[in-house]
Design an enzyme around this catalytic site. Structure first.
Site, short mmCIF file in Angstrom:
data_model
loop_
_atom_site.label_atom_id
_atom_site.label_comp_id
_atom_site.label_asym_id
_atom_site.label_seq_id
_atom_site.Cartn_x
_atom_site.Cartn_y
_atom_site.Cartn_z
N GLY A 63 1.24 -1.39 0.12
CA GLY A 63 0.01 0.32 0.06
C GLY A 63 0.82 1.25 0.33
O GLY A 63 0.99 2.57 -0.87
N ASN A 67 -6.29 4.94 9.71
CA ASN A 67 -5.37 3.39 10.08
C ASN A 67 -5.66 3.75 11.43
O ASN A 67 -5.53 2.59 12.22
CB ASN A 67 -4.68 3.24 9.22
CG ASN A 67 -3.85 4.43 9.44
OD1 ASN A 67 -4.40 5.75 9.48
ND2 ASN A 67 -2.38 4.24 10.67
N GLN A 87 -7.61 0.32 4.97
CA GLN A 87 -7.92 -0.24 5.46
C GLN A 87 -9.22 -0.70 5.73
O GLN A 87 -10.18 -1.06 5.78
CB GLN A 87 -7.84 1.27 6.99
CG GLN A 87 -6.77 1.14 7.66
CD GLN A 87 -6.01 -0.55 8.69
OE1 GLN A 87 -6.93 -1.54 8.96
NE2 GLN A 87 -4.98 -0.23 8.47
N HIS A 101 -2.22 -7.97 2.86
CA HIS A 101 -1.88 -8.33 4.46
C HIS A 101 -3.08 -7.57 4.92
O HIS A 101 -2.95 -8.17 6.53
CB HIS A 101 -0.55 -7.74 4.81
CG HIS A 101 -0.21 -6.40 5.23
ND1 HIS A 101 -0.08 -6.27 6.24
CD2 HIS A 101 0.37 -5.49 4.52
CE1 HIS A 101 0.26 -5.59 6.54
NE2 HIS A 101 0.68 -4.66 5.32
N THR A 139 9.61 -8.27 -12.66
CA THR A 139 8.55 -9.05 -12.58
C THR A 139 8.25 -9.90 -11.16
O THR A 139 8.19 -9.50 -10.27
CB THR A 139 10.45 -10.70 -11.98
OG1 THR A 139 11.19 -10.90 -13.52
CG2 THR A 139 9.17 -12.21 -12.38
N CYS A 155 2.75 1.41 11.37
CA CYS A 155 4.98 2.19 10.85
C CYS A 155 5.07 2.90 11.85
O CYS A 155 6.07 3.22 11.59
CB CYS A 155 4.28 2.66 8.96
SG CYS A 155 2.77 1.48 8.41
#
Length: 394
Positions: free
Chosen positions: A69, A149, A177, A199, A235, A323
């Protein structure tokens, strides 16, 4: 263990792992190669892209896979601004955005862009009138998160999108979120760009999405090969992409029923905490919030001590954004909604999952009550407060 930090990350569901494993061991071809093994990989990757697009109300070619994100946010802000700097140099955001947004905006200020940081009210909501007043002829981007969040408050996204579309301004929303918890339709809500991360809804880490509406002028994020239609070289993380698509689908199955259960449990948690723990405060809007989010402040204690004490009972929680959990500074979100430093320091975020039980909530509340009482009895601030007959200047 009682895991109540689902806003930080979530465990990968078994069905998601089952979807991913073949792309590590059997269908492992590089999607850019021409032989059958790689063509099979490419076909399944594009199928996953279409599955994600359908859940967002988007078109397949509007979905770009990223690593997170945070990457999606950075791409949206920096490369939209740089691509449109001849048109204007003004960006609008809010003071309670995730740091992926705030720090990206700060970087653009170093490049000569002007950023308006909108104030929010005590419940974490912006004023649409303030938004309209902040728009200039030079405004090229509005970036406002779908739901916060930390405190869970949901922004009036359809209204913001309508304003932006009428003014001809690109509208980006950090929906990290919100995706997997709320029903989102990018077309109906006039969203031009949207960030999400796997996630946060039981998908794997290291995979995200940036939705970019067709016609939006934006520079490439990385240069190299021609992956992601030349916009994001490298990739592709095929196992992660397949896992994200599967997790997204699972998260939206019976969404209304799951949200109803989450809201009931969340409200039960909120009511018990506010009624049974003196000098506790709920942060964020009381009802217009994420169905799994409850964020409190407990006066006269430190959030870090609270987290460590709960951890001793096997309860995983957070004092805010994952974070910034290592920071000693109070949450910028709590300061923005008007809380003084001494109260903002005592914050606790409990974020539920579809599998959280009432028994787990009851256990958590009982331990929380005892921990808060013990920490207050050790606090000189609490001692002064009691000595002054329950009076202070806050």
């Amino acid at each position: 263990m009682i895991y109540l930090d689902n806003s930080a990350t979530t465990p990968v569901k078994k069905e998601v792992m089952d979807e991913m494993i073949p792309y590590f061991t059997e269908i492992y071809g590089n999607p850019s190669s021409l032989y059958k093994l790689s063509r099979d990989t490419k076909r399944n990757l594009e199928d996953a892209r279409e599955r994600v697009a359908k859940l967002l109300g988007a078109e397949k070619d509007e979905i770009y896979f990223t690593a997170s994100g945070t990457e999606s946010d950075n791409w949206a802000i920096k490369q939209l601004a740089r691509a449109n700097k001849k048109k204007g140099n003004h960006i609008i955001t809010t003071k309670i955005e995730h740091h992926a947004i705030l720090h990206a905006c700060e970087e653009m200020e170093k490049e000569g862009f002007e950023v308006t940081y909108l104030e929010v009210d005590s419940e974490g909501k912006i004023s649409l009138d303030d938004l309209i007043k902040s728009i200039k002829d030079e405004t090229i981007l509005i970036t406002i998160m779908y739901a916060n969040n930390e405190i869970g408050s949901i922004m009036p996204i359809p209204e913001i999108g309508k304003i932006a579309r009428e003014k001809g301004i690109t509208f980006h929303t950090d929906a990290v979120q919100a995706v997997g918890k709320l029903n989102i339709d990018v077309k109906k809500e006039n969203i031009d760009m949207l960030s999400l991360s796997g996630h946060k809804f039981n998908g794997p880490r290291g995979i995200g999405v940036l939705y970019i509406r067709k016609g939006i002028k934006i520079n490439s994020f990385m240069h190299g090969g021609g992956q992601e239609r030349g916009k994001r070289a490298g990739t592709e993380n095929v196992p992660g992409i397949m896992g994200l698509a599967k997790a997204f689908e699972i998260s939206m199955e019976n969404r209304e029923e799951k949200n109803k259960k989450s809201v009931e449990l969340r409200d039960y948690l909120i009511e018990r905490v506010l009624n049974e723990i003196p000098y506790s405060i709920l942060n964020g809007h009381r009802t217009d919030r994420l169905p799994n989010n409850a964020n409190f402040c407990f006066r006269f204690i430190e959030g870090e001590s609270l987290l460590l004490a709960l951890d001793n009972f096997g309860i995983c929680a957070s004092s805010g954004s994952a974070c910034t959990s290592g920071s000693l500074d109070p949450s910028h979100v709590l300061l923005a909604i008007g809380l003084p430093h001494e109260i903002a320091h005592g914050s606790l975020r409990l974020s539920l999952s579809d599998e959280t039980t009432k028994e787990e909530i009851d256990f958590t509340i009982e331990k929380l009550k005892s921990v808060v009482e013990r920490l207050r009895n050790m606090s000189p601030l609490w001692e002064d407060f009691v000595r002054n007959g329950g009076k202070d200047n806050v």
